[in-house]
Design a protein around this motif. Structure first.
Motif, short mmCIF file in Angstrom:
data_model
loop_
_atom_site.label_atom_id
_atom_site.label_comp_id
_atom_site.label_asym_id
_atom_site.label_seq_id
_atom_site.Cartn_x
_atom_site.Cartn_y
_atom_site.Cartn_z
N ILE A 1 67.89 -14.23 7.40
CA ILE A 1 68.48 -12.88 7.31
C ILE A 1 68.56 -12.25 8.70
N LEU A 2 67.49 -12.41 9.48
CA LEU A 2 67.45 -11.82 10.82
C LEU A 2 68.49 -12.45 11.76
N LEU A 3 68.61 -13.77 11.67
CA LEU A 3 69.42 -14.49 12.66
C LEU A 3 70.89 -14.63 12.28
N GLN A 4 71.22 -14.44 11.00
CA GLN A 4 72.60 -14.66 10.58
C GLN A 4 73.58 -13.67 11.22
N PHE A 5 73.04 -12.53 11.68
CA PHE A 5 73.90 -11.54 12.32
C PHE A 5 73.93 -11.71 13.85
N GLU A 6 73.12 -12.66 14.32
CA GLU A 6 73.03 -12.88 15.77
C GLU A 6 73.70 -14.20 16.20
N PHE A 7 73.69 -15.19 15.30
CA PHE A 7 74.22 -16.50 15.65
C PHE A 7 75.19 -16.99 14.59
N LYS A 8 76.21 -17.71 14.99
CA LYS A 8 77.29 -18.11 14.09
C LYS A 8 76.84 -19.15 13.07
N HIS A 9 75.85 -19.97 13.44
CA HIS A 9 75.45 -21.04 12.52
C HIS A 9 73.93 -21.11 12.46
N VAL A 10 73.37 -20.84 11.26
CA VAL A 10 71.92 -20.89 11.06
C VAL A 10 71.64 -21.79 9.87
N GLU A 11 70.79 -22.80 10.05
CA GLU A 11 70.45 -23.76 9.00
C GLU A 11 68.95 -23.77 8.83
N THR A 12 68.49 -24.03 7.58
CA THR A 12 67.04 -24.06 7.32
C THR A 12 66.63 -25.37 6.65
N ILE A 13 65.39 -25.81 6.91
CA ILE A 13 64.78 -26.99 6.28
C ILE A 13 63.35 -26.61 5.91
N SER A 14 62.97 -26.92 4.64
CA SER A 14 61.61 -26.59 4.20
C SER A 14 60.67 -27.78 4.28
N ASN A 15 61.22 -28.97 4.43
CA ASN A 15 60.40 -30.19 4.48
C ASN A 15 60.72 -30.93 5.79
N PRO A 16 59.75 -31.07 6.68
CA PRO A 16 60.02 -31.72 7.97
C PRO A 16 60.43 -33.17 7.86
N ASN A 17 60.15 -33.82 6.71
CA ASN A 17 60.57 -35.20 6.54
C ASN A 17 62.09 -35.34 6.56
N GLN A 18 62.79 -34.23 6.32
CA GLN A 18 64.25 -34.25 6.35
C GLN A 18 64.80 -34.39 7.77
N ILE A 19 63.95 -34.19 8.78
CA ILE A 19 64.41 -34.26 10.17
C ILE A 19 64.99 -35.63 10.48
N SER A 20 64.36 -36.69 9.97
CA SER A 20 64.79 -38.05 10.28
C SER A 20 66.23 -38.32 9.82
N SER A 21 66.62 -37.68 8.73
CA SER A 21 67.97 -37.91 8.19
C SER A 21 68.90 -36.73 8.41
N PHE A 22 68.44 -35.73 9.17
CA PHE A 22 69.27 -34.53 9.36
C PHE A 22 70.50 -34.88 10.20
N PRO A 23 71.69 -34.54 9.67
CA PRO A 23 72.92 -34.92 10.38
C PRO A 23 73.17 -34.06 11.63
N ASN A 24 73.68 -34.72 12.67
CA ASN A 24 74.14 -34.02 13.89
C ASN A 24 73.07 -33.14 14.53
N LEU A 25 71.83 -33.59 14.50
CA LEU A 25 70.77 -32.80 15.13
C LEU A 25 71.05 -32.50 16.61
N PRO A 26 71.59 -33.46 17.39
CA PRO A 26 71.85 -33.17 18.81
C PRO A 26 72.87 -32.06 19.04
N ASP A 27 73.65 -31.72 18.00
CA ASP A 27 74.65 -30.65 18.14
C ASP A 27 74.01 -29.27 18.10
N TYR A 28 72.76 -29.17 17.64
CA TYR A 28 72.09 -27.87 17.55
C TYR A 28 71.53 -27.47 18.91
#
Length: 454
Positions: A21-48
């Protein structure tokens, strides 16, 4: 709203919601992950651009080791991404460990919104700066490749040439100063480029400077650079050739044509490996491999008092003498065939062949202009060829005969060219002496040499 892309990784969904909620008005693209195990399969991480990463994910655990583990995993996938660590359990040693592993910053929960936003924006600026630096490095690398790329290469297998190339191979790996001598047109710059290509500086820039083309008044500006306002036309700071070649190779061609005054300035820079821009008093250290070339007899010039002996010793740690084409008899036909193929392709001519009699004519000629003269001869012959078989009459060779009634130039340009050529031969290629004989300035002489391609 900022252009950045932000990824938030936290097992507390209320934290994720609050940050989103705080960041959606400051940055054009905000994504969230609740489980760090998803990092390994997270698409396009270098683009962030930014990752907000929690330090602890298991209940009752507050060591921060989980966050450090995932920090390392993120950095493996996206080395340049900015990672901001978040934890409710602050400790200086933990923050230090995170920064050593590549984290950009460290914030505590509960956070202050203004401070959090300032931290993220600061990290985003850092990320953008790093991207720009990376682009500049890639651009610099590409430019160096373009600058160093040269379509010319050394052709021939004669014993005279092989002997020189063998010495080049031995010397190239060192950083010693090299003096290359030889007649006009023998390929001294090609030898210099070969030294650079085989050296440890091959991935750095090769800067060539034609010393004969630099007027004495501009010598310091061209070689050492200048500051804005140093003289009338100095509208901005400019690096000289020594700075431009820093880390690479500096090739000073026609070094025998420098005045004694400019020789002294050059000697000082070579000895100290520092230069001072015109208009400044700040010394700048330079790291270069120095290669010089000339068609003059520098030893004789030292004896005549027109070349500094200390400068000769400084540039002449290794001496390479490039053989004249007449000393490379085996290479004449090899080079002729090379240029024949090159120019038939360039001018869209059918396949041409040099007959035996024409080959004998080429072998019997002294080639006073060496490889450069052979190149121009082959180009002219291909352009004017009327048959697929090239005969002796097709090769217009000029042995630079003395003037006679049977051989009187038809134009003033032809007369001028012959006179300049004779003067240069009489003075062993020394521009200053030839210019004095002809009654013209050294710069005028140099311009005419360029015009007539001598």
């Amino acid at each position: 709203m900022q252009e950045g892309k932000v990824l938030i990784i936290d097992d507390n969904k209320s934290v994720l919601s609050a940050l989103e909620i705080l960041l959606q008005f400051e940055f054009k693209h905000v994504e969230t992950i609740s489980n760090p195990n998803q990092i390994s399969s997270f698409p396009n991480l270098p683009d962030y651009d930014i990752v907000l990463l929690d330090m602890n994910f298991s209940a009752g655990v507050n060591t921060g080791n989980e966050g450090l583990f995932w920090l390392k995993e993120i950095k493996k996938k996206a080395p340049s991404i900015s990672v901001i660590m978040m934890t409710a359990y602050g400790a200086v040693d933990l923050a230090v460990r995170a920064l050593k592993l590549g984290a950009t910053d460290f914030i505590l929960k509960p956070w202050n919104n203004e401070k959090l936003l300032a931290t993220i924006k600061s990290s985003l600026l850092l990320r953008k700066s790093q991207k720009e630096v990376q682009k500049l490095k890639q651009k610099e690398s590409s430019l160096k490749q373009v600058i160093n790329q040269d379509s010319n290469f050394i052709i021939g297998n004669s014993s005279a040439l092989s002997s020189v190339l063998n010495l080049v191979g031995k010397v190239a790996k060192t950083d010693v100063n090299v003096l290359i001598t030889g007649e006009n047109g023998t390929g001294k710059e090609l030898i210099a480029r070969e030294l650079h290509r085989l050296s440890s500086r091959k991935d750095e820039v090769f800067i060539g400077v034609d010393m004969g083309s630099i007027s004495e008044s501009l010598f310091e500006s061209e070689l050492f650079g200048h500051t804005k306002g140093a003289f009338t036309d100095a509208k901005e700071d400019r690096a000289g050739k020594f700075e431009a070649a820093n880390g690479g190779t500096l090739f000073l061609d026609e070094i025998g044509n420098l005045s004694l005054q400019t020789q002294a300035k050059l000697l000082s820079a070579i000895q100290s490996r520092t230069i001072v821009r015109v208009g400044s008093n700040k010394p700048i250290e330079v790291d270069i491999r120095l290669i010089c070339a000339t068609n003059c007899n520098l030893t004789q010039m030292v004896a005549d008092g027109i070349f500094r002996e200390d400068l000769l010793y400084r540039i002449n740690t290794i001496h390479l003498e490039v053989p004249a084409l007449r000393e490379r008899e085996n290479d004449i036909l090899i080079l002729a065939d090379f240029y024949l193929k090159k120019f038939t392709a360039k001018y869209g001519k059918p396949a041409l062949r040099i007959n035996d009699a024409a080959q004998e004519k080429l072998l019997g000629y002294s080639w006073p202009g060496n490889v450069r003269e052979l190149q121009h001869t082959m180009e002219r012959t291909v352009i004017l060829a009327e048959s697929n078989i090239l005969k002796p009459v097709d090769f217009l060779l000029n042995a630079r005969n003395e003037l006679s009634f049977e051989n009187v130039p038809e134009t003033l340009d032809e007369m001028e060219k012959i006179m300049i050529d004779k003067a240069l031969q009489q003075h062993n290629g020394n521009y200053s002496a030839a210019a004095n004989q002809l009654g013209i300035s050294r710069q005028t002489l140099y311009n005419k040499i360029k015009k007539f391609d001598l």
